[in-house]
Design a protein around this motif. Sequence first.
Motif, PDB file in Angstrom:
ATOM      1  N   LYS A 113       0.837  -1.215   0.000  1.00  0.00           N
ATOM      2  CA  LYS A 113       0.000   0.000   0.000  1.00  0.00           C
ATOM      3  C   LYS A 113       0.865   1.256   0.000  1.00  0.00           C
ATOM      4  CE  LYS A 113      -3.916  -1.626   2.699  1.00  0.00           C
ATOM      5  NZ  LYS A 113      -4.527  -1.441   4.026  1.00  0.00           N
ATOM      6  N   TYR A 114       1.911   1.236   0.816  1.00  0.00           N
ATOM      7  CA  TYR A 114       2.806   2.414   0.850  1.00  0.00           C
ATOM      8  C   TYR A 114       3.497   2.612  -0.507  1.00  0.00           C
ATOM      9  CZ  TYR A 114       2.569   3.016   5.929  1.00  0.00           C
ATOM     10  OH  TYR A 114       2.149   3.259   7.214  1.00  0.00           O
ATOM     11  N   ILE A 115       3.924   1.519  -1.107  1.00  0.00           N
ATOM     12  CA  ILE A 115       4.687   1.655  -2.365  1.00  0.00           C
ATOM     13  C   ILE A 115       3.755   2.140  -3.480  1.00  0.00           C
ATOM     14  CG2 ILE A 115       6.316   0.518  -3.939  1.00  0.00           C
ATOM     15  CD1 ILE A 115       6.833  -1.524  -1.661  1.00  0.00           C
ATOM     16  N   TYR A 158       5.017  -1.415 -10.373  1.00  0.00           N
ATOM     17  CA  TYR A 158       5.326  -2.820 -10.647  1.00  0.00           C
ATOM     18  C   TYR A 158       5.775  -3.546  -9.364  1.00  0.00           C
ATOM     19  CZ  TYR A 158       7.835  -6.916 -12.303  1.00  0.00           C
ATOM     20  OH  TYR A 158       8.270  -8.194 -12.475  1.00  0.00           O
ATOM     21  N   TYR A 159       6.737  -2.943  -8.656  1.00  0.00           N
ATOM     22  CA  TYR A 159       7.251  -3.637  -7.463  1.00  0.00           C
ATOM     23  C   TYR A 159       6.257  -3.612  -6.311  1.00  0.00           C
ATOM     24  CZ  TYR A 159      11.627  -4.806  -9.627  1.00  0.00           C
ATOM     25  OH  TYR A 159      12.559  -5.381 -10.445  1.00  0.00           O
ATOM     26  N   ALA A 160       5.382  -2.589  -6.260  1.00  0.00           N
ATOM     27  CA  ALA A 160       4.322  -2.597  -5.234  1.00  0.00           C
ATOM     28  C   ALA A 160       3.517  -3.887  -5.377  1.00  0.00           C
ATOM     29  CB  ALA A 160       3.422  -1.378  -5.406  1.00  0.00           C
ATOM     30  N   GLY A 161       3.312  -4.301  -6.616  1.00  0.00           N
ATOM     31  CA  GLY A 161       2.532  -5.510  -6.886  1.00  0.00           C
ATOM     32  C   GLY A 161       3.178  -6.784  -6.361  1.00  0.00           C
ATOM     33  N   TRP A 162       4.510  -6.783  -6.259  1.00  0.00           N
ATOM     34  CA  TRP A 162       5.188  -7.997  -5.765  1.00  0.00           C
ATOM     35  C   TRP A 162       5.175  -8.101  -4.234  1.00  0.00           C
ATOM     36  CZ3 TRP A 162       5.769 -12.185  -8.233  1.00  0.00           C
ATOM     37  CH2 TRP A 162       6.149 -12.217  -9.575  1.00  0.00           C
ATOM     38  N   ALA A 230       3.709  11.013   2.098  1.00  0.00           N
ATOM     39  CA  ALA A 230       3.041   9.710   1.978  1.00  0.00           C
ATOM     40  C   ALA A 230       2.885   9.036   3.344  1.00  0.00           C
ATOM     41  CB  ALA A 230       3.828   8.795   1.042  1.00  0.00           C
ATOM     42  N   GLY A 231       3.497   9.620   4.377  1.00  0.00           N
ATOM     43  CA  GLY A 231       3.424   9.012   5.704  1.00  0.00           C
ATOM     44  C   GLY A 231       4.226   7.724   5.811  1.00  0.00           C
ATOM     45  N   LEU A 232       5.225   7.572   4.939  1.00  0.00           N
ATOM     46  CA  LEU A 232       6.078   6.376   5.002  1.00  0.00           C
ATOM     47  C   LEU A 232       6.726   6.340   6.393  1.00  0.00           C
ATOM     48  CD1 LEU A 232       7.168   4.140   2.998  1.00  0.00           C
ATOM     49  CD2 LEU A 232       9.210   5.563   2.795  1.00  0.00           C
ATOM     50  N   PRO A 233       6.721   5.199   7.057  1.00  0.00           N
ATOM     51  CA  PRO A 233       7.311   5.161   8.412  1.00  0.00           C
ATOM     52  C   PRO A 233       8.740   5.720   8.422  1.00  0.00           C
ATOM     53  CG  PRO A 233       6.198   3.086   7.928  1.00  0.00           C
ATOM     54  CD  PRO A 233       6.173   3.892   6.660  1.00  0.00           C
ATOM     55  N   ASP A 234       9.080   6.455   9.469  1.00  0.00           N
ATOM     56  CA  ASP A 234      10.393   7.107   9.569  1.00  0.00           C
ATOM     57  C   ASP A 234      11.523   6.091   9.410  1.00  0.00           C
ATOM     58  OD1 ASP A 234       8.983   9.361  10.110  1.00  0.00           O
ATOM     59  OD2 ASP A 234       9.357   9.334  12.280  1.00  0.00           O
ATOM     60  N   GLY A 235      12.528   6.488   8.663  1.00  0.00           N
ATOM     61  CA  GLY A 235      13.741   5.676   8.555  1.00  0.00           C
ATOM     62  C   GLY A 235      13.703   4.599   7.488  1.00  0.00           C
TER      63      GLY A 235
END
Length: 506
Positions: A113-115, A158-162, A230-235
């Motif tokens: 979901k993040y990707i 593409y890679y989000a799908g994997w 995007a709110g991707l977790p820190d780090g």
Amino acid sequence: MTQSTKEKSKNGEVKPTSPNSDLKLDFDSFWEYSEAPESSDHIQLKEKYDLFINGEFVAGNKGRMMNTINPATEKTIAEFTEATSEDIDLAVKSARRAYEKTWSKLTGKERGKYIYRLARMIQEHAKDLAIIESMDGGKPIRESRDVDVPLAAAYFFYYAGWADKLDYAFPGRKAEPVGVCGQIIPWNFPLLMLSWKIAPALAAGNTVVLKPAETTPLTALKFAEICQDAGLPDGVVNIVTGAGPTGAAIVDHPDVDKIAFTGSTEVGKIIQKSLAGSKKKFTLELGGKGPNIIFEDAPIDQAVEGIINSIFFNQGHVCCAGSRLLVQEGIADKLIKKLKERMETLIVGDPLDKNTDIGAINSKKQYEKINEYLKIGVDEGATIHQNSKELPENGYFCKPTIFTDAGQSNRIVQEEIFGPVLTIQTFRTPDEAIDKANNTPFGLASGIWTDKGSKIFKVSQKIRSGVVWANTYNKFDPTSPFGGYKESGMGREGGLHGLYPYVNLK
Ligand code: NAI
Ligand code: MG
């Protein structure tokens, strides 16, 4: 175009353009275009960029700054931080924490979901990213807009799908992430190379410390802002800037599990040496000297367009460029004539102009390197042909150049120039073409042009290069693996193969 045909005919004569007029085309003015610059007024760049570590922009510990210029104007467009080994240590610690506490604990579906979100946000910011890419690196806006940025989004999609399908990617095996990945990228496709590195790493559950090249750090820093939004977790993603010593500090850091590098063969060798004996996994994508083979039965006009694209695309700053043209003798004269005519129509100039075919050379260093090779080629006895149009007064620009009468042992045939410079040699038989194509320390990409499918199969199997394009050139797709033989590197990026270096299989 009609209007400019009327106004700009070279001898000053106004050409008739009404439907009733003589339809014979005036080729002198046919290729002239009015200016069509993309506006960059709305682009918001900071004057100074900090490092992106643990989800925040933080100043470097020594406060050392570097400049990035617009190579079309030679003016500074922003300052950025030169990360020291202490900064790299902080970035690696942040990536390690994120790996252990958050990212490797998420399900593949949640990571996906993040990707996907990052992919969509690249699309939302596509226009600005394309303009910044062209300003910082010199590539024509048509390419950054139509190639670099859409492809960068496509690799993330593409890679989000994997992410939630790793069990299907490696049936019967359990794919575990490798941990913290150090990634070092070059200046020729800055955002695209970032996507080739970050997307598969995150999909497989790794966290990253990525360093963009020192001449093109800005889209990576914009991507850092996207990660925040995007709110991707820190780090999970850390972006550190600097030049060679900063890259070396990533390579040498003891807590990095994998290195992915794209750049010169020279630095690739240094990295390989410093990794020898360590447990770090690595992939290297290095230089090339792609043979582009044109057989007598090739569709000649299509081949001319393909050749132009294979070497003049992105100023020839392409590791897989078709920089060595091999033409079968029977069509050599005709093809070279057509190629010169087409080269003459190319527009070299403002990267932000939508009509520009060839933008600015990325840096002064690269500009000097290309000019040095032009001199070497002439000294070696090859015949030089160039587009006759004037170059802009400021900025680093090179004319598209063809060398005929080039010999196999000439340096211009053997060494990577990484500029809009094509060498041409001829051959008689398929075997001679294969021998010449393989007579190089590199093996990244190549092209074959022929009407015969059987010839494509026969020849492509004998060419030692990671990619062989047939009747086309420089086509990319996230599902296809890409990488080299010999001194062009090791490992593959893209496709399922591109996931492999980011997992340990149990
Ligand atoms: P380079 O290999 O020095 O730069 C690529 C990246 O590596 C940059 O981010 C740079 O900061 C980093 N780097 C440099 N030294 C390092 C080290 N010791 N350890 C770790 N990272 C390091 O390439 P450069 O000098 O900008 O270009 C030189 C030639 O390399 C070009 O003329 C071209 O022939 C080739 N090249 C090939 C590329 C490719 O896509 N395969 C991309 C860029 C350059
Ligand atoms: Mg720059």
